[in-house]
Design a protein around this motif. Structure first.
Motif, PDB file in Angstrom:
ATOM      1  N   LEU A  84      10.015  -0.002  -3.109  1.00 44.37           N
ATOM      2  CA  LEU A  84      10.123  -1.311  -3.748  1.00 44.37           C
ATOM      3  C   LEU A  84      11.061  -2.217  -2.948  1.00 44.37           C
ATOM      4  CD1 LEU A  84       9.759  -3.340  -6.099  1.00 44.37           C
ATOM      5  CD2 LEU A  84      11.649  -2.166  -7.245  1.00 44.37           C
ATOM      6  N   THR A  85      12.194  -1.684  -2.545  1.00 36.30           N
ATOM      7  CA  THR A  85      13.167  -2.465  -1.770  1.00 36.30           C
ATOM      8  C   THR A  85      12.575  -2.902  -0.435  1.00 36.30           C
ATOM      9  OG1 THR A  85      14.988  -1.295  -2.837  1.00 36.30           O
ATOM     10  CG2 THR A  85      15.495  -2.450  -0.774  1.00 36.30           C
ATOM     11  N   TYR A  86      11.877  -1.988   0.240  1.00 35.97           N
ATOM     12  CA  TYR A  86      11.259  -2.323   1.526  1.00 35.97           C
ATOM     13  C   TYR A  86      10.229  -3.442   1.341  1.00 35.97           C
ATOM     14  CZ  TYR A  86       8.539  -2.033   5.791  1.00 35.97           C
ATOM     15  OH  TYR A  86       7.866  -2.346   6.953  1.00 35.97           O
ATOM     16  N   ARG A  87       9.370  -3.313   0.328  1.00 41.62           N
ATOM     17  CA  ARG A  87       8.354  -4.343   0.082  1.00 41.62           C
ATOM     18  C   ARG A  87       9.015  -5.692  -0.197  1.00 41.62           C
ATOM     19  NH1 ARG A  87       6.578  -6.553  -4.432  1.00 41.62           N
ATOM     20  NH2 ARG A  87       7.214  -4.837  -5.786  1.00 41.62           N
TER      21      ARG A  87
ATOM     22  N   ASP B  49       0.825  -1.215   0.000  1.00 38.63           N
ATOM     23  CA  ASP B  49       0.000   0.000   0.000  1.00 38.63           C
ATOM     24  C   ASP B  49       0.855   1.259   0.000  1.00 38.63           C
ATOM     25  OD1 ASP B  49      -2.307  -1.527  -0.041  1.00 38.63           O
ATOM     26  OD2 ASP B  49      -2.736  -1.276   2.101  1.00 38.63           O
ATOM     27  N   MET B  50       1.914   1.272   0.804  1.00 39.20           N
ATOM     28  CA  MET B  50       2.804   2.439   0.835  1.00 39.20           C
ATOM     29  C   MET B  50       3.431   2.659  -0.538  1.00 39.20           C
ATOM     30  SD  MET B  50       4.916   2.575   4.421  1.00 39.20           S
ATOM     31  CE  MET B  50       5.338   0.842   4.529  1.00 39.20           C
ATOM     32  N   GLU B  51       3.870   1.569  -1.158  1.00 39.90           N
ATOM     33  CA  GLU B  51       4.496   1.658  -2.478  1.00 39.90           C
ATOM     34  C   GLU B  51       3.489   2.201  -3.501  1.00 39.90           C
ATOM     35  OE1 GLU B  51       7.138  -1.144  -5.461  1.00 39.90           O
ATOM     36  OE2 GLU B  51       5.750  -2.107  -4.068  1.00 39.90           O
ATOM     37  N   LYS B  52       2.254   1.733  -3.424  1.00 43.67           N
ATOM     38  CA  LYS B  52       1.215   2.194  -4.347  1.00 43.67           C
ATOM     39  C   LYS B  52       0.923   3.680  -4.124  1.00 43.67           C
ATOM     40  CE  LYS B  52      -3.586   1.301  -5.618  1.00 43.67           C
ATOM     41  NZ  LYS B  52      -4.797   0.545  -5.283  1.00 43.67           N
ATOM     42  N   ARG B  53       0.777   4.079  -2.851  1.00 44.11           N
ATOM     43  CA  ARG B  53       0.458   5.482  -2.540  1.00 44.11           C
ATOM     44  C   ARG B  53       1.560   6.435  -2.966  1.00 44.11           C
ATOM     45  NH1 ARG B  53      -1.868   3.198   2.194  1.00 44.11           N
ATOM     46  NH2 ARG B  53      -0.021   3.736   3.380  1.00 44.11           N
ATOM     47  N   VAL B  54       2.823   6.056  -2.768  1.00 41.81           N
ATOM     48  CA  VAL B  54       3.903   6.955  -3.174  1.00 41.81           C
ATOM     49  C   VAL B  54       3.944   7.068  -4.699  1.00 41.81           C
ATOM     50  CG1 VAL B  54       5.938   5.429  -3.373  1.00 41.81           C
ATOM     51  CG2 VAL B  54       6.199   7.757  -2.497  1.00 41.81           C
ATOM     52  N   GLY B  55       3.546   6.006  -5.399  1.00 39.46           N
ATOM     53  CA  GLY B  55       3.480   6.055  -6.855  1.00 39.46           C
ATOM     54  C   GLY B  55       2.400   6.996  -7.367  1.00 39.46           C
ATOM     55  N   GLN B  56       1.425   7.303  -6.516  1.00 42.85           N
ATOM     56  CA  GLN B  56       0.345   8.215  -6.886  1.00 42.85           C
ATOM     57  C   GLN B  56       0.667   9.673  -6.549  1.00 42.85           C
ATOM     58  OE1 GLN B  56      -2.818   6.381  -4.654  1.00 42.85           O
ATOM     59  NE2 GLN B  56      -3.283   4.893  -6.263  1.00 42.85           N
ATOM     60  N   CYS B  57       1.771   9.905  -5.854  1.00 42.67           N
ATOM     61  CA  CYS B  57       2.157  11.283  -5.516  1.00 42.67           C
ATOM     62  C   CYS B  57       2.531  12.026  -6.799  1.00 42.67           C
ATOM     63  CB  CYS B  57       3.350  11.295  -4.551  1.00 42.67           C
ATOM     64  SG  CYS B  57       2.989  10.608  -2.920  1.00 42.67           S
ATOM     65  N   GLN B  58       2.261  13.305  -6.821  1.00 38.96           N
ATOM     66  CA  GLN B  58       2.532  14.121  -8.004  1.00 38.96           C
ATOM     67  C   GLN B  58       4.012  14.451  -8.120  1.00 38.96           C
ATOM     68  OE1 GLN B  58       0.130  14.919 -10.280  1.00 38.96           O
ATOM     69  NE2 GLN B  58      -1.151  13.577  -9.025  1.00 38.96           N
ATOM     70  N   ALA B  59       4.585  14.192  -9.279  1.00 32.75           N
ATOM     71  CA  ALA B  59       5.926  14.634  -9.680  1.00 32.75           C
ATOM     72  C   ALA B  59       6.966  14.601  -8.558  1.00 32.75           C
ATOM     73  CB  ALA B  59       5.845  16.032 -10.272  1.00 32.75           C
TER      74      ALA B  59
ATOM     75  N   CYS C 195      20.934  13.534  -3.814  1.00 28.47           N
ATOM     76  CA  CYS C 195      21.909  12.674  -3.142  1.00 28.47           C
ATOM     77  C   CYS C 195      21.314  11.263  -3.199  1.00 28.47           C
ATOM     78  CB  CYS C 195      22.113  13.131  -1.700  1.00 28.47           C
ATOM     79  SG  CYS C 195      23.294  12.144  -0.793  1.00 28.47           S
ATOM     80  N   PRO C 196      21.864  10.379  -4.041  1.00 25.65           N
ATOM     81  CA  PRO C 196      21.247   9.053  -4.214  1.00 25.65           C
ATOM     82  C   PRO C 196      21.108   8.279  -2.902  1.00 25.65           C
ATOM     83  CG  PRO C 196      23.000   9.405  -5.814  1.00 25.65           C
ATOM     84  CD  PRO C 196      23.086  10.531  -4.825  1.00 25.65           C
ATOM     85  N   ALA C 197      20.039   7.499  -2.835  1.00 26.85           N
ATOM     86  CA  ALA C 197      19.795   6.623  -1.683  1.00 26.85           C
ATOM     87  C   ALA C 197      20.587   5.338  -1.883  1.00 26.85           C
ATOM     88  CB  ALA C 197      18.306   6.319  -1.571  1.00 26.85           C
ATOM     89  N   VAL C 198      21.282   4.898  -0.833  1.00 26.32           N
ATOM     90  CA  VAL C 198      22.000   3.622  -0.879  1.00 26.32           C
ATOM     91  C   VAL C 198      21.044   2.566  -0.343  1.00 26.32           C
ATOM     92  CG1 VAL C 198      23.995   2.325  -0.066  1.00 26.32           C
ATOM     93  CG2 VAL C 198      24.213   4.783  -0.532  1.00 26.32           C
ATOM     94  N   LEU C 199      20.679   1.643  -1.223  1.00 26.15           N
ATOM     95  CA  LEU C 199      19.694   0.624  -0.879  1.00 26.15           C
ATOM     96  C   LEU C 199      20.323  -0.765  -0.899  1.00 26.15           C
ATOM     97  CD1 LEU C 199      16.726   1.904  -3.057  1.00 26.15           C
ATOM     98  CD2 LEU C 199      17.024   2.154  -0.591  1.00 26.15           C
ATOM     99  N   PRO C 200      19.874  -1.629   0.014  1.00 28.71           N
ATOM    100  CA  PRO C 200      20.402  -2.999   0.012  1.00 28.71           C
ATOM    101  C   PRO C 200      19.839  -3.779  -1.169  1.00 28.71           C
ATOM    102  CG  PRO C 200      18.603  -2.818   1.575  1.00 28.71           C
ATOM    103  CD  PRO C 200      18.864  -1.426   1.045  1.00 28.71           C
ATOM    104  N   LEU C 201      20.624  -4.715  -1.655  1.00 29.92           N
ATOM    105  CA  LEU C 201      20.121  -5.667  -2.647  1.00 29.92           C
ATOM    106  C   LEU C 201      19.520  -6.811  -1.839  1.00 29.92           C
ATOM    107  CD1 LEU C 201      23.102  -5.653  -5.171  1.00 29.92           C
ATOM    108  CD2 LEU C 201      20.872  -4.558  -5.433  1.00 29.92           C
ATOM    109  N   VAL C 202      18.220  -6.936  -1.867  1.00 27.88           N
ATOM    110  CA  VAL C 202      17.535  -7.875  -0.972  1.00 27.88           C
ATOM    111  C   VAL C 202      17.131  -9.184  -1.646  1.00 27.88           C
ATOM    112  CG1 VAL C 202      16.736  -6.078   0.607  1.00 27.88           C
ATOM    113  CG2 VAL C 202      15.305  -6.714  -1.334  1.00 27.88           C
ATOM    114  N   ASP C 203      17.502  -9.353  -2.906  1.00 26.87           N
ATOM    115  CA  ASP C 203      17.208 -10.613  -3.587  1.00 26.87           C
ATOM    116  C   ASP C 203      18.042 -11.732  -2.962  1.00 26.87           C
ATOM    117  OD1 ASP C 203      15.586  -9.183  -5.249  1.00 26.87           O
ATOM    118  OD2 ASP C 203      16.947  -9.222  -6.961  1.00 26.87           O
ATOM    119  N   PHE C 204      17.525 -12.937  -3.013  1.00 29.43           N
ATOM    120  CA  PHE C 204      18.257 -14.085  -2.493  1.00 29.43           C
ATOM    121  C   PHE C 204      17.721 -15.340  -3.156  1.00 29.43           C
ATOM    122  CE2 PHE C 204      14.511 -13.687   0.082  1.00 29.43           C
ATOM    123  CZ  PHE C 204      14.124 -14.988   0.370  1.00 29.43           C
TER     124      PHE C 204
END
Length: 176
Positions: free
Chosen positions: A153-156, A41-51, A57-66
């Protein structure tokens, strides 16, 4: 009531004193499913935010695939530490992005993601199978992203993947 506070309270109310394990969250599969739905839901709602702007400053995100085979071969303590490293990066990414987003919609979603990820982070630090406490000296595989939606996306993916399977593994031990 903030969902992060609900998560923390849920953990703390159902912790066994002998091993400090969040048994209700682990043993009641409906709770992790609830957090997966909230992450979607959070991912969907942020996708609906305007522009939403690109992060300067890029976000450093973990690679969570396994791979499931690799995951099964690890001890629960190793899995916990790996998830803590991933959550530490996510919490930092959300905090850093919050300072770069002036849009109310995006800022609200980032704040919620920060609270949820930080609640899991604080909670997973409270129990351990090995002597000593978690040290923030891990170096998980990571990537830099300038899109705010990548944080969600990473959090989900983390909640739906590693965290869910970790709780499933713990349930085999704790919920007999």
């Amino acid at each position: 009531s903030p969902p992060g506070l609900l998560l923390l309270t849920s953990f703390l109310l159902h912790v066994k004193e002998d091993h400090a394990t969040p048994t209700r969250l682990v043993c009641d599969n409906r709770l992790i499913q609830k957090y997966i739905v909230e992450a979607k839901d959070m991912e969907k709602r942020v996708g609906q935010c305007q522009a939403l702007p690109a992060l300067s400053c890029p976000a450093v995100l973990p690679l969570v695939d396994f791979t499931f085979q690799q995951w099964k071969s690890k001890s629960n303590e190793t899995k916990r530490r790996e998830i803590l490293c991933d959550l530490a990066l996510l919490v930092g990414a959300a905090a850093g992005a919050q300072g770069q987003v002036s849009d109310e919609c995006g800022a609200k979603q980032l704040s919620q993601l920060y609270r949820h990820a930080n609640s899991f982070f604080l909670l997973l630090q409270t129990f351990s199978w090995e002597a000593g406490h978690w040290e923030p000296s891990c170096s998980p595989h990571s990537m830099e992203q300038t899109h705010i939606t990548s944080i969600f996306l990473t959090y989900r993916q983390l909640v739906k993947g590693k965290l869910r399977f970790f709780f499933y593994d713990l349930a085999k031990v704790l919920c007999k």
